[in-house]
Design an enzyme around this catalytic site. Structure first.
Site, PDB file in Angstrom:
ATOM      1  N   ASP A  70     -16.148   5.643 -25.923  1.00 42.17           N
ATOM      2  CA  ASP A  70     -15.977   4.553 -24.707  1.00 42.17           C
ATOM      3  C   ASP A  70     -17.449   4.970 -23.595  1.00 42.17           C
ATOM      4  OD1 ASP A  70     -14.654   3.218 -21.945  1.00 42.17           O
ATOM      5  OD2 ASP A  70     -13.729   3.892 -21.902  1.00 42.17           O
ATOM      6  N   ARG A 118     -21.646   1.641 -18.945  1.00 39.76           N
ATOM      7  CA  ARG A 118     -22.031   2.862 -18.173  1.00 39.76           C
ATOM      8  C   ARG A 118     -23.067   3.781 -18.303  1.00 39.76           C
ATOM      9  NH1 ARG A 118     -16.674   5.876 -17.574  1.00 39.76           N
ATOM     10  NH2 ARG A 118     -15.964   4.508 -19.577  1.00 39.76           N
ATOM     11  N   THR A 143      -8.669  -5.773 -29.470  1.00 39.59           N
ATOM     12  CA  THR A 143      -8.075  -7.483 -29.740  1.00 39.59           C
ATOM     13  C   THR A 143      -8.029  -7.659 -28.002  1.00 39.59           C
ATOM     14  OG1 THR A 143      -5.773  -6.141 -29.575  1.00 39.59           O
ATOM     15  CG2 THR A 143      -6.607  -7.402 -31.408  1.00 39.59           C
ATOM     16  N   ASN A 168     -11.028  -7.082 -26.319  1.00 42.39           N
ATOM     17  CA  ASN A 168     -12.364  -7.179 -26.008  1.00 42.39           C
ATOM     18  C   ASN A 168     -12.503  -8.467 -26.140  1.00 42.39           C
ATOM     19  OD1 ASN A 168     -13.246  -3.788 -27.155  1.00 42.39           O
ATOM     20  ND2 ASN A 168     -12.783  -4.385 -25.493  1.00 42.39           N
ATOM     21  N   ARG A 189     -14.036 -10.483 -22.830  1.00 48.10           N
ATOM     22  CA  ARG A 189     -14.813  -9.539 -22.335  1.00 48.10           C
ATOM     23  C   ARG A 189     -15.883 -11.088 -21.940  1.00 48.10           C
ATOM     24  NH1 ARG A 189     -16.599  -3.010 -23.321  1.00 48.10           N
ATOM     25  NH2 ARG A 189     -15.504  -2.282 -22.636  1.00 48.10           N
ATOM     26  N   ARG A 212      -6.774   7.674 -21.538  1.00 46.16           N
ATOM     27  CA  ARG A 212      -5.918   6.898 -22.547  1.00 46.16           C
ATOM     28  C   ARG A 212      -6.099   6.321 -24.020  1.00 46.16           C
ATOM     29  NH1 ARG A 212      -7.519   4.103 -17.989  1.00 46.16           N
ATOM     30  NH2 ARG A 212      -9.524   2.817 -18.426  1.00 46.16           N
ATOM     31  N   LEU A 213      -4.798   5.563 -24.639  1.00 45.39           N
ATOM     32  CA  LEU A 213      -4.952   6.113 -25.780  1.00 45.39           C
ATOM     33  C   LEU A 213      -5.855   4.126 -26.153  1.00 45.39           C
ATOM     34  CD1 LEU A 213      -2.031   6.948 -28.182  1.00 45.39           C
ATOM     35  CD2 LEU A 213      -4.323   7.969 -28.911  1.00 45.39           C
TER      36      LEU A 213
HETATM   37  C1  FPP Z   1     -16.831   0.704 -24.737  1.00 43.15           C
HETATM   38  O1  FPP Z   1     -17.388   1.307 -23.932  1.00 43.15           O
HETATM   39  C2  FPP Z   1     -16.785   0.495 -26.095  1.00 43.15           C
HETATM   40  C3  FPP Z   1     -17.147  -1.029 -27.186  1.00 43.15           C
HETATM   41  C4  FPP Z   1     -15.948  -1.758 -26.389  1.00 43.15           C
HETATM   42  C5  FPP Z   1     -15.983  -0.865 -28.514  1.00 43.15           C
HETATM   43  C6  FPP Z   1     -17.725   0.970 -29.249  1.00 43.15           C
HETATM   44  C7  FPP Z   1     -18.662  -0.197 -29.551  1.00 43.15           C
HETATM   45  C8  FPP Z   1     -20.127   0.165 -30.455  1.00 43.15           C
HETATM   46  C9  FPP Z   1     -20.031   1.885 -30.003  1.00 43.15           C
HETATM   47  C10 FPP Z   1     -20.930  -0.556 -30.754  1.00 43.15           C
HETATM   48  C11 FPP Z   1     -19.985  -1.855 -31.578  1.00 43.15           C
HETATM   49  C12 FPP Z   1     -19.699  -0.994 -32.963  1.00 43.15           C
HETATM   50  C13 FPP Z   1     -19.713  -1.416 -33.956  1.00 43.15           C
HETATM   51  C14 FPP Z   1     -19.839  -0.914 -35.360  1.00 43.15           C
HETATM   52  C15 FPP Z   1     -20.010  -2.978 -33.753  1.00 43.15           C
HETATM   53  P1  FPP Z   1     -17.394   0.138 -22.794  1.00 43.15           P
HETATM   54  O2  FPP Z   1     -18.470  -1.184 -22.557  1.00 43.15           O
HETATM   55  O3  FPP Z   1     -16.111   0.107 -22.396  1.00 43.15           O
HETATM   56  O4  FPP Z   1     -18.141   0.889 -21.912  1.00 43.15           O
HETATM   57  P2  FPP Z   1     -17.847   1.439 -20.256  1.00 43.15           P
HETATM   58  O5  FPP Z   1     -16.657   2.003 -20.091  1.00 43.15           O
HETATM   59  O6  FPP Z   1     -18.606   2.431 -19.438  1.00 43.15           O
HETATM   60  O7  FPP Z   1     -18.342   0.006 -19.907  1.00 43.15           O
END
Ligand code: FPP
Length: 239
Positions: free
Chosen positions: A19, A23, A65, A67, A70, A189-190
């Site tokens: 995560d 940010r 699932t 995501n 977004r 959280r999970l």
């Molecule tokens: C959370 O960051 C991350 C994700 C939605 C998934 C993690 C994805 C990657 C590392 C890249 C994709 C990987 C592959 C193999 C395609 P966030 O966007 O929720 O960050 P934030 O909480 O700062 O908004």
């Protein structure tokens, strides 16, 4: 990749909720998608560090699932990133003994990307150095529902269903449960990640955003894990 570890005990199976990409990018005045690219670029070094510490399986939460909700540009950007990553890195991962697994629903993923995923699993299925299990279009609740559906379809009787049998029907069937779950980005959280399998996993959270999570941070998490007293619901045996 290096090998050997200075720890008395390391997780066999490590799970990571990657995560904080968004940010990380925003803090640099960059679009969120560049944060995901930074996140992808960080997977390989952490995988190599994991091999070095003696970890045998790494599950990374790449797309849930949930995501899909977004913005469409971010969703399609994440799909493209997986496709591009497979195209660019598969041969090298294979040459380095990495067995790729996928945990998640294939349905819903664009057919071309589904094929790339299947090809990657097939190519690397006999590799033994480390398992890289990519949770993509993954949700823990969806996984449980899918397992129940398959159990019914296979005609199992109530008495046939034990915890062990059920676990074999999960996407992770055959993989031992995770011993440690790390979450970067500061939340506690999970988020629907390995909710069945992580019943007795140790949990470690760090405020560091995923693209900045490095070998030193992993070492700290493993040190913390080594110091935990895992009782699995029992009482400690006097030594
Ligand atoms: C959370 O960051 C991350 C994700 C939605 C998934 C993690 C994805 C990657 C590392 C890249 C994709 C990987 C592959 C193999 C395609 P966030 O966007 O929720 O960050 P934030 O909480 O700062 O908004």
């Amino acid at each position: 990749m290096t090998s050997g570890t200075s720890f008395r005990r390391v997780p066999y199976h490590l799970g990571i909720v990657m995560d904080g990409n968004g940010r990380w990018a925003q803090a640099r005045g960059m679009p969120r998608l560049l944060g995901h690219r930074g996140g992808v670029n960080n997977i390989r070094p952490v995988l190599e560090a994991s091999v070095g510490f003696g970890i045998k399986a790494l599950t990374i939460y790449a797309f849930s699932t949930e995501n899909w909700a977004r913005p469409p540009a971010e969703v399609s950007g994440l799909m493209k990133l997986l496709s591009e990553t497979i195209r660019r890195q598969l041969a090298d991962l294979h040459a380095n003994g990495v067995q790729i697994r996928h945990s998640g629903r294939m349905a819903g993923i664009e057919p071309g990307l589904q094929q790339q995923i299947r090809d990657a699993l097939e190519l690397t299925k006999n590799n033994q150095r480390i398992i890289l299990n990519v949770a993509f279009n993954y949700g823990g609740r969806a996984e449980i529902v899918d397992a129940v559906r398959q159990i019914i379809q296979d005609g199992l009787k109530p008495d046939d269903v034990s915890e062990d049998v059920f676990a074999r029907y999960l996407y992770t069937g055959g993989l031992p449960d995770p011993d440690l779950i790390i979450r970067t980005g500061g939340e506690y959280r999970l988020s629907n990640f390995l909710i069945w399998q992580a019943a007795y996993a140790e949990y470690y959270a760090t405020p560091t955003f995923w693209p900045d999570f490095d070998k030193e941070e992993l070492r700290r998490a493993l040190q913390d894990f080594e110091d935990r007293d895992r009782r699995f619901g029992k009482v400690k045996t006097p030594s």
